[in-house]
Design an enzyme around this catalytic site. Sequence first.
Site, PDB file in Angstrom:
ATOM      1  N   GLU A 104      34.356  52.921  40.995  1.00  0.00           N
ATOM      2  CA  GLU A 104      35.006  52.142  42.046  1.00  0.00           C
ATOM      3  C   GLU A 104      35.777  53.079  42.978  1.00  0.00           C
ATOM      4  OE1 GLU A 104      35.617  47.846  40.745  1.00  0.00           O
ATOM      5  OE2 GLU A 104      37.303  48.956  39.958  1.00  0.00           O
ATOM      6  N   LYS A 144      41.791  39.572  38.761  1.00  0.00           N
ATOM      7  CA  LYS A 144      43.104  40.166  39.074  1.00  0.00           C
ATOM      8  C   LYS A 144      44.221  39.155  38.792  1.00  0.00           C
ATOM      9  CE  LYS A 144      40.823  43.029  42.450  1.00  0.00           C
ATOM     10  NZ  LYS A 144      40.984  44.096  43.420  1.00  0.00           N
TER      11      LYS A 144
HETATM   12  C1  PEP Z   1      37.861  45.293  41.738  1.00  0.00           C
HETATM   13  O1  PEP Z   1      38.824  44.588  41.597  1.00  0.00           O
HETATM   14  O2  PEP Z   1      37.477  46.002  40.802  1.00  0.00           O
HETATM   15  C2  PEP Z   1      37.152  45.275  43.024  1.00  0.00           C
HETATM   16  C3  PEP Z   1      36.104  46.047  43.172  1.00  0.00           C
HETATM   17  O3  PEP Z   1      37.628  44.444  44.006  1.00  0.00           O
HETATM   18  P1  PEP Z   1      36.854  43.965  45.356  1.00  0.00           P
HETATM   19  O4  PEP Z   1      35.481  43.519  44.922  1.00  0.00           O
HETATM   20  O5  PEP Z   1      37.682  42.868  45.901  1.00  0.00           O
HETATM   21  O6  PEP Z   1      36.784  45.163  46.242  1.00  0.00           O
END
Ligand code: PEP
Length: 255
Positions: A167, A11
């Site tokens: 996700e 990120k």
């Molecule tokens: C992501 O950024 O795709 C993600 C799943 O973040 P996290 O693992 O912090 O939930």
Amino acid sequence: MRKPFIAGNWKMYKLTKEAIQLVNGIKSGISDVNGVDVAVCPPYTSLSVISEAIKSSKIMLGAQNVHWETKGAFTGEVSPQMLLDIGCTLVIIGHSERRTYFGETDETINKKIKSVLLVGLNPIFCVGETLSEREKGITEEIIKRQITEGLKDIKLESMSKITIAYEPVWAIGTGKTATPKQANDVHIFIRGIIKQLYGNEIAQNVRIQYGGSVKSENIAELMKESDIDGALVGGASLEADTFIKLIKNSVTHGV
Ligand code: PEP
């Protein structure tokens, strides 16, 4: 047999020095780990230095976003060719943070996927429902729309280049992970859509990562599920030790 695939999404974290330190730590920590593909996706500003740092390692490099045009007056944007030029082989497309904060739509995501495939980059195509969509019972409807629209006009031959990341938005960065069964149910559903669109062989071969608060402590349980082929990892990919442990646990205890 689908090879597990773990990708770290950094990120908007890490200055270049920190990024090099992190990737060097990961590199030495996984030098003896086999049977899993590993990628890091740093911010644009670190792509070049990380590209150098991972030469002669098995870590792959991905970007977190891309524009669909090849060049032009698009201030602030980066083209697929530019990513390729700097050493990327992968690019995350349609992450929920891009959909939510930067207005990405199924249509722009589809344009991006088509455009990166043309230059030979491999998209990690993200889909996922919000909490309110899950509570309304429309998870499958949302996922079906995102997959069908995102892959519109994508040819069968290109499917081997695409990884899908499921996700659930409510699990990203929140500490709430979907249970392995909750995640796997959606993975099975996604594979079913791919089967309808492209046939059984493509469906069986496409890798589907889970993403949403994946950690070294929960990856093994997730990997035991039939249709979870790896993870897209945010927070737990930002420290070498935790990411190394997660990668190791993805293969040690997985099926
Ligand atoms: C992501 O950024 O795709 C993600 C799943 O973040 P996290 O693992 O912090 O939930």
